[in-house]
Scaffold this active site. Structure first.
Site: not given
Length: 512
Positions: A251, A355
């Site tokens: 991220e 994820e």
């Protein structure tokens, strides 16, 4: 006379078809929000690998809000009328992506929670995920050092100015928690492939000298950070754990979200392209880890296709990249068409969901257990992803304790398995069985095939279909409604299956 015998045999088959078989059934426990299955050191529900019946028959596994969990029945193809029914038509000649697999993440929090159980309970938990009688996971995500689901902030070299990385070392979290459980998982699932991802570079390599917040990698440390990652690959390989892939970092856009401060390393698409092209790519390709794949993005689907499109302007970075890793958060606000669009732009780069987690509400400081609604979120997302070129799907924490930890950060996510260490037991959530309906029955190398609806705009069920490497047909069908539905599956090579779908249910159907 022979016709009467045939009819009698057919009637007996139909009776047999509706008889459910569970090898080791779920021991249910009711909580305020629904049903979990309870496991401990001496017992855990399981579903052995299936032996398929002869051509003309199928196996069906059902889970639903009323408490069925992988409930097994068998049935026969027929020639039922399809004129007025909701119809799904299988077209094997239309094929799409090949599947890499399904799995979960070995976070510090997950591994600490699992290791808080007795040894026998740990084995039952790991078997639930990685054995053929469990979910048959074949993918495992591995954080490089600390994450928001760690008990502290750390990297593998927190010694400022260590330009030779002499102080690089694995942490206790690696040696006592993650590595032993990963080794155990690999024994249970020899086909298991690991994917590594770093949340943050050592703070002294970053512009803000911190684990969290808006901090870019300093240009003078571009190469050193690539070597830092190689050292991680070296150390894990020394423990018999090779990495199939490594992402460019978890991220990279987190720090741009106001007030969202977790372990992170901030990148722009242009700077990460430069780093991959000039540092990470060459360093991996010239190392003994030159078969380790590089995955771009490792962030929300909402950044597609722009982030990778801008990154791949750099042709060298594009050539070093094998796939694109995406996360599920904000999926409900992002049209799945961005996955299709990204595939169309870069058909040689596979898409992988790395994820996913449902946000958790806490009651009395504990996770809400048994939510079927959470399981449905997973089912819908997995089907939607698979129907849009995603090749695999990885759950977030393999397990958490009842408080949703342990971890240093304030983020609370649900987990497919929740550990009650005090009672030496763990609870399989509906989330667990939601993934089971895919991971257990769609092995690596399966190919998605066309399953279409006779009234696409009015479809009341979600669905996806695959052909496995062993030429088995696998269908997953989800009835998201609170009333029963009837659906007919038309297979031109086998005939028709007349399905009664219980309310709020998912079923996996398998046949030769």
């Amino acid at each position: 006379m022979s016709q009467r015998i045939i009819m009698l045999q057919y009637a007996l088959v139909l009776i047999w078809c509706i008889y459910a078989v569970n090898a080791d059934p779920c021991i249910p426990r009711e909580f305020e929000n629904g049903t979990v299955c309870v496991c401990n050191a001496t017992y855990c529900d399981s579903t052995p690998a299936h032996d398929l019946p002869e051509v003309g028959f199928y196996i069906r596994y059902t889970s639903n809000e009323d408490g069925l969990r992988l409930d097994k029945t068998q049935g026969a193809f027929g020639n039922v009328s399809t004129s007025e029914e909701e119809l799904l038509i299988l077209l094997r000649n239309i094929t799409y992506q090949k599947i890499h697999g399904f799995g979960g993440c070995f976070t510090d929090s997950a591994c600490i929670s699992i290791k808080s159980l007795s040894e026998d309970a740990q084995k039952n938990l790991m078997s639930s995920y990685f054995s053929s009688e469990g979910n048959a996971y074949n993918l495992g995500r591995v954080p490089i050092a600390g994450t928001d689901f760690s008990t502290r902030l750390y990297t593998h070299d927190d010694y400022s100015g260590d330009l030779l990385l002499k102080n690089f070392s694995l942490a206790d979290e690696d040696l006592y928690y993650k590595i032993p459980l990963m080794q155990q998982a690999l024994e249970m699932s020899p086909e298991l492939k690991f994917i590594a991802a770093s949340w943050s570079a050592p703070p002294w390599m970053k512009t803000n000298n911190d684990y969290i917040g808006l901090g870019f990698l300093l240009k003078e440390y571009y190469q050193l950070y690539a070597e830092y990652l190689i050292k991680f690959l070296d150390e894990y390989e020394n423990h018999g754990l090779e990495m199939w892939a490594i992402s460019t970092g978890n991220e990279p856009n987190d720090a741009f979200i106001d007030g969202y401060e977790i372990n992170s390393l901030t990148w722009l698409s242009s700077t990460i392209a430069e780093w991959v092209a000039e540092n990470l790519g060459p360093t991996i390709s010239e190392s003994k880890h030159n078969k380790t794949l590089i995955l771009a993005l490792d962030d929300q689907t909402s950044y597609l296709p722009n982030f990778v499109e801008e990154m791949f302007v750099n042709e060298t970075a594009k050539n070093y990249t094998a796939g694109i890793a995406v996360h599920w958060y904000y999926d409900t606000d992002t049209p799945s068409s961005v996955l299709q669009e990204t595939h169309d732009l870069f058909p040689d780069k596979f898409l992988l969901m790395t994820e996913a987690a449902v946000a958790a509400n806490l009651s009395d400081g504990k996770l809400l257990l048994g939510s079927w609604d959470s399981g449905e979120k997973y089912i819908m997302d997995i089907i939607d992803n698979l129907r849009n070129w995603v090749t695999g799907w990885i759950d977030w924490n393999l397990a958490l304790n009842e408080e949703g930890g342990p971890h240093w950060h304030y983020t609370y996510d649900q987990s497919s398995i929740v550990v009650n260490a005090e009672a030496d037991e763990f609870y399989k959530q509906p989330l667990f069985y939601a993934i089971s309906h895919f991971s257990k029955f769609i092995p690596r190398g399966s190919v998605r095939v066309e399953l279409t609806h006779n009234q696409v705009t009015n479809a009341t069920v979600d669905f996806v279909a695959f052909m496995t490497p062993e030429d088995k047909t696998v269908l997953v069908i989800f009835n998201k409604w609170s009333e029963e539905r009837q659906v007919i599956i038309s297979d031109p090579e086998r005939g028709n299956i007349d399905l009664q779908l219980s309310p709020n249910s998912v079923q996996t159907i398998i046949y030769k």
